[in-house]
Design a protein around this motif. Structure first.
Motif, PDB file in Angstrom:
ATOM      1  N   PRO A   1      12.056  -1.445   0.802  1.00  0.00           N
ATOM      2  CA  PRO A   1      13.308  -1.900   0.186  1.00  0.00           C
ATOM      3  C   PRO A   1      14.025  -2.963   1.007  1.00  0.00           C
ATOM      4  CG  PRO A   1      13.169   0.454   0.076  1.00  0.00           C
ATOM      5  CD  PRO A   1      12.034   0.020   0.917  1.00  0.00           C
ATOM      6  N   ASP A   2      13.781  -2.992   2.301  1.00  0.00           N
ATOM      7  CA  ASP A   2      14.363  -4.014   3.167  1.00  0.00           C
ATOM      8  C   ASP A   2      13.692  -5.363   2.911  1.00  0.00           C
ATOM      9  OD1 ASP A   2      15.826  -5.066   5.308  1.00  0.00           O
ATOM     10  OD2 ASP A   2      14.145  -4.783   6.653  1.00  0.00           O
ATOM     11  N   ILE A   3      12.388  -5.342   2.644  1.00  0.00           N
ATOM     12  CA  ILE A   3      11.661  -6.584   2.411  1.00  0.00           C
ATOM     13  C   ILE A   3      12.033  -7.156   1.049  1.00  0.00           C
ATOM     14  CG2 ILE A   3       9.349  -7.535   2.092  1.00  0.00           C
ATOM     15  CD1 ILE A   3       8.416  -5.290   4.028  1.00  0.00           C
ATOM     16  N   ASP A   4      12.104  -6.302   0.037  1.00  0.00           N
ATOM     17  CA  ASP A   4      12.336  -6.779  -1.324  1.00  0.00           C
ATOM     18  C   ASP A   4      13.810  -6.986  -1.641  1.00  0.00           C
ATOM     19  OD1 ASP A   4       9.889  -7.192  -2.246  1.00  0.00           O
ATOM     20  OD2 ASP A   4       9.614  -5.240  -3.166  1.00  0.00           O
TER      21      ASP A   4
ATOM     22  N   HIS B   1      -0.463   3.246  -1.911  1.00  0.00           N
ATOM     23  CA  HIS B   1      -1.148   3.765  -0.730  1.00  0.00           C
ATOM     24  C   HIS B   1      -0.147   4.383   0.243  1.00  0.00           C
ATOM     25  CE1 HIS B   1      -3.678   3.805   2.853  1.00  0.00           C
ATOM     26  NE2 HIS B   1      -4.705   3.729   2.031  1.00  0.00           N
ATOM     27  N   PRO B   2      -0.386   5.610   0.708  1.00  0.00           N
ATOM     28  CA  PRO B   2       0.621   6.259   1.559  1.00  0.00           C
ATOM     29  C   PRO B   2       0.907   5.515   2.857  1.00  0.00           C
ATOM     30  CG  PRO B   2      -1.387   7.563   1.425  1.00  0.00           C
ATOM     31  CD  PRO B   2      -1.520   6.503   0.423  1.00  0.00           C
ATOM     32  N   SER B   3      -0.060   4.794   3.411  1.00  0.00           N
ATOM     33  CA  SER B   3       0.205   4.174   4.706  1.00  0.00           C
ATOM     34  C   SER B   3       0.963   2.866   4.574  1.00  0.00           C
ATOM     35  CB  SER B   3      -1.098   3.933   5.453  1.00  0.00           C
ATOM     36  OG  SER B   3      -1.648   2.720   5.052  1.00  0.00           O
ATOM     37  N   THR B   4       1.210   2.387   3.346  1.00  0.00           N
ATOM     38  CA  THR B   4       2.041   1.204   3.218  1.00  0.00           C
ATOM     39  C   THR B   4       3.525   1.564   3.158  1.00  0.00           C
ATOM     40  OG1 THR B   4       1.777   1.227   0.833  1.00  0.00           O
ATOM     41  CG2 THR B   4       0.296  -0.158   2.047  1.00  0.00           C
ATOM     42  N   HIS B   5       3.848   2.854   3.265  1.00  0.00           N
ATOM     43  CA  HIS B   5       5.233   3.328   3.395  1.00  0.00           C
ATOM     44  C   HIS B   5       6.111   2.872   2.243  1.00  0.00           C
ATOM     45  CE1 HIS B   5       4.858   3.689   8.013  1.00  0.00           C
ATOM     46  NE2 HIS B   5       3.819   4.113   7.369  1.00  0.00           N
ATOM     47  N   GLY B   6       5.584   2.806   1.088  1.00  0.00           N
ATOM     48  CA  GLY B   6       6.391   2.388  -0.041  1.00  0.00           C
ATOM     49  C   GLY B   6       5.536   1.577  -0.974  1.00  0.00           C
ATOM     50  N   VAL B   7       6.184   0.818  -1.841  1.00  0.00           N
ATOM     51  CA  VAL B   7       5.421   0.100  -2.846  1.00  0.00           C
ATOM     52  C   VAL B   7       5.107  -1.315  -2.372  1.00  0.00           C
ATOM     53  CG1 VAL B   7       5.911   1.389  -4.909  1.00  0.00           C
ATOM     54  CG2 VAL B   7       7.631  -0.121  -4.006  1.00  0.00           C
ATOM     55  N   LEU B   8       4.263  -1.416  -1.408  1.00  0.00           N
ATOM     56  CA  LEU B   8       3.770  -2.708  -0.935  1.00  0.00           C
ATOM     57  C   LEU B   8       2.301  -2.804  -1.307  1.00  0.00           C
ATOM     58  CD1 LEU B   8       3.959  -5.261   0.945  1.00  0.00           C
ATOM     59  CD2 LEU B   8       3.230  -3.767   2.764  1.00  0.00           C
ATOM     60  N   ARG B   9       1.929  -3.957  -1.858  1.00  0.00           N
ATOM     61  CA  ARG B   9       0.521  -4.130  -2.212  1.00  0.00           C
ATOM     62  C   ARG B   9      -0.085  -5.181  -1.294  1.00  0.00           C
ATOM     63  NH1 ARG B   9      -0.808  -7.357  -7.276  1.00  0.00           N
ATOM     64  NH2 ARG B   9      -2.943  -7.982  -6.870  1.00  0.00           N
ATOM     65  N   LEU B  10      -1.121  -4.774  -0.588  1.00  0.00           N
ATOM     66  CA  LEU B  10      -1.819  -5.712   0.277  1.00  0.00           C
ATOM     67  C   LEU B  10      -3.156  -6.033  -0.367  1.00  0.00           C
ATOM     68  CD1 LEU B  10      -1.298  -4.085   3.773  1.00  0.00           C
ATOM     69  CD2 LEU B  10      -0.113  -6.043   2.865  1.00  0.00           C
ATOM     70  N   MET B  11      -3.423  -7.320  -0.560  1.00  0.00           N
ATOM     71  CA  MET B  11      -4.724  -7.700  -1.105  1.00  0.00           C
ATOM     72  C   MET B  11      -5.614  -8.053   0.076  1.00  0.00           C
ATOM     73  SD  MET B  11      -5.139 -10.010  -4.419  1.00  0.00           S
ATOM     74  CE  MET B  11      -5.580 -11.523  -3.631  1.00  0.00           C
TER      75      MET B  11
ATOM     76  N   HIS C   1       1.634  -8.649  -1.328  1.00  0.00           N
ATOM     77  CA  HIS C   1       2.324  -8.926  -2.593  1.00  0.00           C
ATOM     78  C   HIS C   1       3.546  -8.033  -2.640  1.00  0.00           C
ATOM     79  CE1 HIS C   1      -0.670 -11.359  -4.859  1.00  0.00           C
ATOM     80  NE2 HIS C   1      -1.413 -10.927  -3.868  1.00  0.00           N
ATOM     81  N   ILE C   2       4.716  -8.664  -2.694  1.00  0.00           N
ATOM     82  CA  ILE C   2       5.932  -7.857  -2.671  1.00  0.00           C
ATOM     83  C   ILE C   2       6.656  -8.019  -4.002  1.00  0.00           C
ATOM     84  CG2 ILE C   2       6.190  -7.964  -0.194  1.00  0.00           C
ATOM     85  CD1 ILE C   2       8.289 -10.136  -0.641  1.00  0.00           C
ATOM     86  N   GLY C   3       7.692  -7.286  -4.199  1.00  0.00           N
ATOM     87  CA  GLY C   3       8.494  -7.413  -5.405  1.00  0.00           C
ATOM     88  C   GLY C   3       8.486  -6.180  -6.271  1.00  0.00           C
TER      89      GLY C   3
END
Lengths: 375, 161
Positions: A371-374, A24-34, A48-50
């Protein structure tokens, strides 16, 4: 998990799950929100990160202290200078080496330029998340000047790798001061445009004011730092509380807001840009002479046995580096306390009861860099 | 009555803020040539000049006699965090002194693994390698990104210790 709930109108609806991301473009990267939804009202958010985990901490265990620095560029790529600085300061403190004043001032100017460029990108993307493409173009216009400064002095635009333990890699370019002055002069006329374009816009105001309130107590208990925490009144600026580099010799205000809603977080960052501009103005004319690299730091660095911690203020909050050393040339264990990780997990607390469109606005003002979170 | 007044007040305020934003847009629309920061990239290839320090690719500098300054000391190989550089060296007898001297056979550079962190350049004791500001190295085959940096028949410069 799916259960039937009765709404007020006694119409039976079903709670359902929607995956927001990882594309999703508004998650600014590969972050998955359930998202657990009741209609359009959010009941619960599970991040969900990783997806972009590169095991930077593990890789650091086989790298020498000089090599770790270039990995930190790839964590929070919008705060690259501050990340580099964190590792370098830790090594210098552990070796009990004092770098020259010139290095301190250069590092501070570079950090503030990075903070400006990060906040500019955030501002552009924030507008775009809420449906205003205009801001994106204006932000990138101003950001280009900072990128040129970095490219000329450091040799790269994003993964700069400019700090080395004991100093900086190169001396500043002869054009550096003039370019920074030109940038400050032009940016001071551009920053009021940001207010005209977005801050005072009625649509923007109505979508952000009073939405996603984070109280001071919650900010402290979730460990929310940076402008996100300061907008709730939580005084956490590492530059003020534990001054490093040249921050003890410049005057600046720690931006504290009291409301803690989405608009406060927005405003805190805009005001922080003014502070960064003022810090750079105070330092740019009097860069002292001195060594750019401390000669006592050897090519092969071995830290003494023990545990070391160093925190710096990145554009997102407090970045902590924790090193356990067993006296070898690479750390036994290295841990990054990244600001984005703590800031992300307050989202569930903030967003319950609001609609999906508000979630996008809130996520923008937390200013996530995945990338900072993961790491 | 009060509700109606505030209703219209809101509308006028909204229009005002929208017009403020439009004024900025209008200014840049009418002064479109004032500041252009974008470049017409593929078209301006001939005139495009990168900054001197820009890190594009690692090169081993050769002079006009096809001589370089690499002693094969492997300092860059050790400094590299990714195993990008591989130096295959050989020992050769110096005809003047008769001592055995280390010379490089192949200086292998895996560009596909390089993060352009500049650590090899600052670790080089003889300044033999440097960063070149050229770019555009995309290829269809990964093999093309493994390069041998020392030119065929090249020798080490005499004055390099």
């Amino acid at each position: 998990m799916i259960e039937e709930v009765e709404t007020k109108d006694a119409i039976k609806t079903q709670e359902y799950f929607v995956n927001m991301g990882p594309q999703h473009p508004s998650t600014h990267g590969v972050l998955r929100l359930m998202l657990e939804l009741d209609g359009e009202i959010i009941k619960k958010v599970t991040p969900h990160i990783g997806y972009i985990h590169r095991s930077i901490e593990k890789m650091s265990e086989k790298d020498s202290y000089r090599q770790i620095v270039h990995l930190t560029d790839r964590m929070d790529y919008l705060s690259n200078h501050m990340n580099n600085e964190a590792v370098c300061l830790l090594v210098e403190n552990a070796l009990e080496v004092e770098v020259s004043d010139r290095v301190k001032v250069i590092r501070t100017i570079m950090s503030e330029l990075t903070r400006l460029s990060s906040h500019q990108l955030w501002w552009g993307v924030m507008g775009m998340d809420l449906g205003a493409l205009t801001t994106f173009l204006y932000a990138f216009r101003d950001r280009e000047m900072i990128n040129d400064i970095f490219e000329e002095t450091c040799g790269a635009r994003l993964t700069v790798n400019y700090n080395v333990p004991g100093g900086v890699m190169f001396d500043i370019h002869p054009n550096f001061q003039q370019r920074v002055k030109d940038f400050i002069k032009s940016f001071k006329t551009k920053l009021p445009e940001y207010d005209d374009l977005l801050s005072n816009n009625v649509i923007f105001r109505q979508r952000t004011e009073g939405v996603g309130i984070l109280s001071k107590e919650d900010a402290i208990s979730y460990g929310v730092t940076g402008p996100t925490g300061r907008a709730s009144g939580f005084s956490n600026d590492t530059r003020k509380h534990k001054p490093y580099s040249a921050y003890d010799r410049v005057e600046f205000k720690e931006i504290l807001m009291d409301k803690g809603d989405t608009f406060s977080r927005y405003k805190a960052r805009i005001l922080e840009m003014w502070e960064s501009v003022s810090i750079i103005e105070q330092l740019i004319d009097n860069i002292p002479e001195g060594d750019i690299q401390e000669p006592s730091v050897k090519q092969v660095i071995k830290l003494p046995k023990g545990e070391f911690y160093q925190s710096v203020e990145t554009a997102r909050g407090e970045l902590g580096v924790y090193v356990v050393s067993d006296g070898q040339k690479s750390p036994y264990r290295l841990k990054f306390r990244s600001p984005g990780f703590s800031n992300l997990f307050v989202l569930d607390h903030m967003v319950r009861g609001y609609k999906i469109a508000d979630l996008v606005a809130m996520m923008s003002t937390i200013d996530l860099v995945i990338p900072d979170i993961d790491r | 009555m009060n509700a109606i007044t505030s209703y219209f007040k809101d509308i006028f305020h909204a229009i005002k803020t929208l017009l403020t934003g439009m004024r900025v847009t209008g200014y840049y629309f009418s002064h479109a040539r004032k500041e252009i920061i974008t470049q017409q990239y593929p078209e301006n290839r001939d005139t495009l000049k990168m900054f001197d320090r820009f890190r594009g690719i690692v090169t081993l500098t050769h002079d006009e006699n096809n001589e370089h300054a690499c002693t094969g000391c492997s300092a860059c190989e050790i400094a590299c965090p990714n195993g990008t550089i591989e130096i295959i060296s050989d020992r050769e007898e110096d005809p003047e002194t008769g001592k055995k001297k280390k010379i490089i056979d192949k200086f292998i550079y895996h560009y596909s693994m390089c993060t352009l962190c500049n650590l090899c350049i600052i670790s080089c004791p003889t300044d033999a390698i440097k960063m070149d500001p050229s770019f555009e190295y995309a290829t269809f085959d990964r093999k093309d990104l493994t390069m041998i940096l020392n030119k065929p028949g090249s020798k080490i410069r005499k004055d390099v210790k």
